[in-house]
Design a protein around this motif. Sequence first.
Motif, PDB file in Angstrom:
ATOM      1  N   VAL A 237       0.847  -1.198   0.000  1.00  0.00           N
ATOM      2  CA  VAL A 237       0.000   0.000   0.000  1.00  0.00           C
ATOM      3  C   VAL A 237       0.883   1.249   0.000  1.00  0.00           C
ATOM      4  CG1 VAL A 237      -1.990   1.107   1.050  1.00  0.00           C
ATOM      5  CG2 VAL A 237      -1.616  -1.321   1.432  1.00  0.00           C
ATOM      6  N   PRO A 238       1.476   1.544  -1.161  1.00  0.00           N
ATOM      7  CA  PRO A 238       2.432   2.656  -1.204  1.00  0.00           C
ATOM      8  C   PRO A 238       1.815   4.047  -1.276  1.00  0.00           C
ATOM      9  CG  PRO A 238       2.311   1.598  -3.329  1.00  0.00           C
ATOM     10  CD  PRO A 238       1.406   0.817  -2.422  1.00  0.00           C
ATOM     11  N   THR A 239       0.573   4.205  -0.865  1.00  0.00           N
ATOM     12  CA  THR A 239       0.005   5.554  -0.824  1.00  0.00           C
ATOM     13  C   THR A 239       0.705   6.372   0.265  1.00  0.00           C
ATOM     14  OG1 THR A 239      -2.140   4.743  -1.566  1.00  0.00           O
ATOM     15  CG2 THR A 239      -2.103   6.897  -0.489  1.00  0.00           C
ATOM     16  N   ASP A 240       1.060   7.573  -0.105  1.00  0.00           N
ATOM     17  CA  ASP A 240       1.737   8.496   0.808  1.00  0.00           C
ATOM     18  C   ASP A 240       0.656   9.333   1.507  1.00  0.00           C
ATOM     19  OD1 ASP A 240       3.235  10.511   1.982  1.00  0.00           O
ATOM     20  OD2 ASP A 240       4.448  10.905   0.200  1.00  0.00           O
ATOM     21  N   ILE A 241       0.444   9.034   2.795  1.00  0.00           N
ATOM     22  CA  ILE A 241      -0.617   9.700   3.552  1.00  0.00           C
ATOM     23  C   ILE A 241      -0.068  10.965   4.197  1.00  0.00           C
ATOM     24  CG2 ILE A 241      -2.134   9.518   5.576  1.00  0.00           C
ATOM     25  CD1 ILE A 241      -3.121   7.760   3.343  1.00  0.00           C
ATOM     26  N   ARG A 242      -0.702  12.088   3.929  1.00  0.00           N
ATOM     27  CA  ARG A 242      -0.354  13.349   4.593  1.00  0.00           C
ATOM     28  C   ARG A 242      -1.526  13.701   5.488  1.00  0.00           C
ATOM     29  NH1 ARG A 242       4.164  15.607   1.577  1.00  0.00           N
ATOM     30  NH2 ARG A 242       4.908  13.813   0.398  1.00  0.00           N
ATOM     31  N   PHE A 243      -1.408  13.309   6.752  1.00  0.00           N
ATOM     32  CA  PHE A 243      -2.523  13.465   7.681  1.00  0.00           C
ATOM     33  C   PHE A 243      -2.353  14.714   8.529  1.00  0.00           C
ATOM     34  CE2 PHE A 243      -5.277  12.868  11.238  1.00  0.00           C
ATOM     35  CZ  PHE A 243      -6.298  12.038  10.809  1.00  0.00           C
ATOM     36  N   GLY A 244      -3.424  15.499   8.629  1.00  0.00           N
ATOM     37  CA  GLY A 244      -3.396  16.632   9.546  1.00  0.00           C
ATOM     38  C   GLY A 244      -3.759  17.945   8.889  1.00  0.00           C
ATOM     39  N   LYS A 245      -3.732  18.969   9.715  1.00  0.00           N
ATOM     40  CA  LYS A 245      -4.202  20.277   9.253  1.00  0.00           C
ATOM     41  C   LYS A 245      -3.055  21.140   8.716  1.00  0.00           C
ATOM     42  CE  LYS A 245      -4.264  21.457  14.130  1.00  0.00           C
ATOM     43  NZ  LYS A 245      -5.124  21.692  15.288  1.00  0.00           N
TER      44      LYS A 245
ATOM     45  N   ARG B  26      -1.611  21.660   5.828  1.00  0.00           N
ATOM     46  CA  ARG B  26      -0.502  21.134   5.020  1.00  0.00           C
ATOM     47  C   ARG B  26      -0.812  21.157   3.523  1.00  0.00           C
ATOM     48  NH1 ARG B  26       1.025  15.615   7.733  1.00  0.00           N
ATOM     49  NH2 ARG B  26       2.623  15.783   6.140  1.00  0.00           N
TER      50      ARG B  26
ATOM     51  N   MET C 223      -6.829   4.940   0.442  1.00  0.00           N
ATOM     52  CA  MET C 223      -5.624   4.134   0.682  1.00  0.00           C
ATOM     53  C   MET C 223      -5.827   2.699   0.235  1.00  0.00           C
ATOM     54  SD  MET C 223      -3.361   4.008   4.212  1.00  0.00           S
ATOM     55  CE  MET C 223      -1.608   3.544   4.135  1.00  0.00           C
TER      56      MET C 223
ATOM     57  N   ALA D 279     -10.639  13.654  13.580  1.00  0.00           N
ATOM     58  CA  ALA D 279      -9.365  13.007  13.242  1.00  0.00           C
ATOM     59  C   ALA D 279      -9.448  11.501  13.448  1.00  0.00           C
ATOM     60  CB  ALA D 279      -8.228  13.598  14.076  1.00  0.00           C
TER      61      ALA D 279
ATOM     62  N   TRP E 219      -9.124   8.829  10.372  1.00  0.00           N
ATOM     63  CA  TRP E 219      -8.034   7.851  10.311  1.00  0.00           C
ATOM     64  C   TRP E 219      -8.588   6.429  10.422  1.00  0.00           C
ATOM     65  CZ3 TRP E 219      -4.124   6.858   7.868  1.00  0.00           C
ATOM     66  CH2 TRP E 219      -3.008   6.162   8.323  1.00  0.00           C
TER      67      TRP E 219
ATOM     68  N   LEU F 126      -7.924   3.306   7.768  1.00  0.00           N
ATOM     69  CA  LEU F 126      -7.344   2.030   8.197  1.00  0.00           C
ATOM     70  C   LEU F 126      -8.341   0.877   8.079  1.00  0.00           C
ATOM     71  CD1 LEU F 126      -5.302   3.132  11.335  1.00  0.00           C
ATOM     72  CD2 LEU F 126      -4.456   2.653   9.030  1.00  0.00           C
TER      73      LEU F 126
ATOM     74  N   MET G  10      -4.511  14.498  18.341  1.00  0.00           N
ATOM     75  CA  MET G  10      -3.719  13.791  17.337  1.00  0.00           C
ATOM     76  C   MET G  10      -2.884  14.799  16.556  1.00  0.00           C
ATOM     77  SD  MET G  10      -5.010  11.106  14.364  1.00  0.00           S
ATOM     78  CE  MET G  10      -6.219  10.297  15.421  1.00  0.00           C
TER      79      MET G  10
ATOM     80  N   ASN H 203      -0.234  15.992  13.445  1.00  0.00           N
ATOM     81  CA  ASN H 203      -0.034  15.693  12.029  1.00  0.00           C
ATOM     82  C   ASN H 203       0.990  14.574  11.871  1.00  0.00           C
ATOM     83  OD1 ASN H 203      -1.704  17.876  11.583  1.00  0.00           O
ATOM     84  ND2 ASN H 203      -0.239  19.012  10.323  1.00  0.00           N
ATOM     85  N   PHE H 204       0.813  13.782  10.836  1.00  0.00           N
ATOM     86  CA  PHE H 204       1.828  12.777  10.524  1.00  0.00           C
ATOM     87  C   PHE H 204       1.822  12.454   9.049  1.00  0.00           C
ATOM     88  CE2 PHE H 204      -2.010  10.347  11.633  1.00  0.00           C
ATOM     89  CZ  PHE H 204      -2.110   9.445  10.600  1.00  0.00           C
ATOM     90  N   ARG H 205       2.954  11.899   8.621  1.00  0.00           N
ATOM     91  CA  ARG H 205       3.042  11.340   7.278  1.00  0.00           C
ATOM     92  C   ARG H 205       3.178   9.834   7.425  1.00  0.00           C
ATOM     93  NH1 ARG H 205       7.994  11.907   2.843  1.00  0.00           N
ATOM     94  NH2 ARG H 205       6.848  10.934   1.140  1.00  0.00           N
ATOM     95  N   MET H 206       2.421   9.092   6.666  1.00  0.00           N
ATOM     96  CA  MET H 206       2.614   7.646   6.646  1.00  0.00           C
ATOM     97  C   MET H 206       2.866   7.206   5.214  1.00  0.00           C
ATOM     98  SD  MET H 206       0.451   4.439   8.102  1.00  0.00           S
ATOM     99  CE  MET H 206       0.992   2.794   7.568  1.00  0.00           C
ATOM    100  N   TYR H 207       4.060   6.705   4.995  1.00  0.00           N
ATOM    101  CA  TYR H 207       4.434   6.267   3.645  1.00  0.00           C
ATOM    102  C   TYR H 207       5.299   5.027   3.812  1.00  0.00           C
ATOM    103  CZ  TYR H 207       6.647   6.279  -0.964  1.00  0.00           C
ATOM    104  OH  TYR H 207       7.104   5.913  -2.202  1.00  0.00           O
TER     105      TYR H 207
ATOM    106  N   PRO I 291       5.969   1.950   1.643  1.00  0.00           N
ATOM    107  CA  PRO I 291       5.765   1.169   0.416  1.00  0.00           C
ATOM    108  C   PRO I 291       6.445  -0.193   0.401  1.00  0.00           C
ATOM    109  CG  PRO I 291       7.389   2.884   0.049  1.00  0.00           C
ATOM    110  CD  PRO I 291       6.902   3.055   1.471  1.00  0.00           C
TER     111      PRO I 291
END
Lengths: 396, 396
Positions: A8-16, A18, A146, A242, A246, A250, B1, B3-7, B9
């Motif tokens: 699952v190579p999606t690059d998640i940019r989570f949060g405010k 950004r 994702m 949030a 998330w 998931l 929570m 911010n985070f990045r999840m990557y 792959p």
Amino acid sequence: MNNFRMYVPTDIRFGKNRLNELPEVLEPYGKRVLLAYGGGSIKRFGLYDKVVDLLESNGFHIVELTGIEPNPKIDSVREGVKLIREHALDVILAVGGGSVVDAAKVIAGGVYYDGDAWDLVEDSSKMGKAVPIVDILTLAATGTEMNRNAVISNPERNEKLGTSGWELLPKVSFLDPTNTFTVPASQTAAGAADILSHLFEQYFNHTAGVDVQDNIAEGLMKAVIQHAPTAIQTPDDYIARANILWASTLALNGIPGNGRAGGWTCHPIEHELSAYYDITHGIGLAILTPRWMAYCLNHDATTIPKFAKYARNVWHLEGDDEIIAHQAVKATHDFLKSLGIPMTLPEVGITTDELVSDMSAQAVQHGHLTQSAYVALENDDVAEIIRASFEEMTDF
Amino acid sequence: MNNFRMYVPTDIRFGKNRLNELPEVLEPYGKRVLLAYGGGSIKRFGLYDKVVDLLESNGFHIVELTGIEPNPKIDSVREGVKLIREHALDVILAVGGGSVVDAAKVIAGGVYYDGDAWDLVEDSSKMGKAVPIVDILTLAATGTEMNRNAVISNPERNEKLGTSGWELLPKVSFLDPTNTFTVPASQTAAGAADILSHLFEQYFNHTAGVDVQDNIAEGLMKAVIQHAPTAIQTPDDYIARANILWASTLALNGIPGNGRAGGWTCHPIEHELSAYYDITHGIGLAILTPRWMAYCLNHDATTIPKFAKYARNVWHLEGDDEIIAHQAVKATHDFLKSLGIPMTLPEVGITTDELVSDMSAQAVQHGHLTQSAYVALENDDVAEIIRASFEEMTDF
């Protein structure tokens, strides 16, 4: 636990705060962007302007595909394919909920397919290369941000089908809980029901020895049950939004489902309700789910231990397996109702049962419900579940 | 929570009988392979022969790096860098536990670094491009198979430090539970302790509103607690091994930790024990963890609610927060002891406290324990925790 592949190579940019990362994220794929979105909500709440300003000031060329509806239609897909080809676009930026992202996925595959995009929905083996997708999600529900799946409707054929492809995984997904603050209570509730249903479809399953997956599914269910009421009452509660956002991602990125065999049940049935009546997917699921749970318990006693496990671990019920299993069905129903969800079909405008047979037959066929469902269902069984959805549920 | 990045792959190939996928997996990276492994166990149990036969019959050229030890040493890294450069190798195939994969990671980065590889351990900002890594994991413990971190020891300097880099993520990880059947009981127990510690380090944290992450961490803890005793008693129990293996990977691939601020505590302290005495990492963690937990509860009452949550959700304890918090520390200690882990330092050969001050100072410095630990620790506080580890623990 069965063998599985997880990639699952999606690059998640989570949060405010950004969104400023967007130009740098799109840049590797090219400067010519299909901006795909739904109705007016992203314009009304200012996200559209922010995205367009940011892209234009960074030298991106934008072509718009607008009007993508909930239960996204194959016509939107066809239009998107045409726009990308005509304007030689490099990348799709999907801004919206799961419908917009799902449409973007089949557009992305359709560009490289020599034929009508509906073929790719009917037969995912025809899905190959795809245009890269970046998304900015505005609704916590489908998990499409994702994974490699998409669901598209064809109103002419009364069909709503799922497809998938490894190339359809979004490259980058921006998950900003503040973008979900403006989601109305009814949609927030429907989203919560959709997330829970994804978890139920994976959790109620016969593969043995998947405790890691079961425990994670239970944990995500509890997070949704904890936070959905807050998100509905206090729409700008960041922590509630949030956690739901998330959890939605998931719930369907593979982790709760990996290593299990067997298919889904409520989704295929609901897809028929949506295909014939275009109702909100999450609402359809909320209505069907407790009836399906009760059906399982009443027709297959081997399901009692799993429902009892669900009762204990998610609802903290204690006592005899069979009793708490039924109590958990009631708890599920009452929770969904407490979110303000209309819990019968007449409340969402389905007032006659004249299409129940047709829908049941389609659900069994498209969902392979006689072979792979948690409790195998024939046409009449599905019809029984749908018919039970016309009345207020009183027997759990 | 936060911010985070999840990557992440990494392509996970989980399950049995899938080694035949190896040639196809390596092929895109090249035909010249550094085969990195540890001691004789992969030879003794036949995995070495299978891998070599498969690669040679598919036209791969193999150069071997052997003798990578637990607490992998910088000398192995230097040797690996030299071999890749001398023989113009394309890809590293790491076969073994976390030590082998960690060594492979720093080798991979070292090849592109113009200087001594130890620089990359001391300063991860120097880590850049890296040779691709594929691994076949044989031990459930560190989680390195699905993250970008590595820990390397430098015996000359009594240092054991962590580093990381986005390029260090393994491209493909083969996780076959049957490859862990031959792991002896003591190592299985140490691995379980390591997994639990990873989860504790993330779970005991001050960031608010991370219920999704907390629930997942609790679910993974419960899976380890459920299955570790079986894996020790019945080493070829596939379901137990599969759950522990998958839990070990998920414990440190970002999911339980994303969205939290703050650092780890027991790992930095244990790294000093290992750096000075070369003890088994997981054993050191098992010894330190309950002492650290008791220290937190006794010195910072604000930690009681989180430990009580842990008590309720993981150990199913009920009652007053403070009472069940302490009971959970005892439950943790007793569980680790029940796995056969020696639970005092003298039992692992550390019989004098002459180095406690040195180790404590190093732990505080390397681990930033005064600033980012769950409960901030000065040198004397760490020394108190280590000193408590010389005696049987009786006060929880």
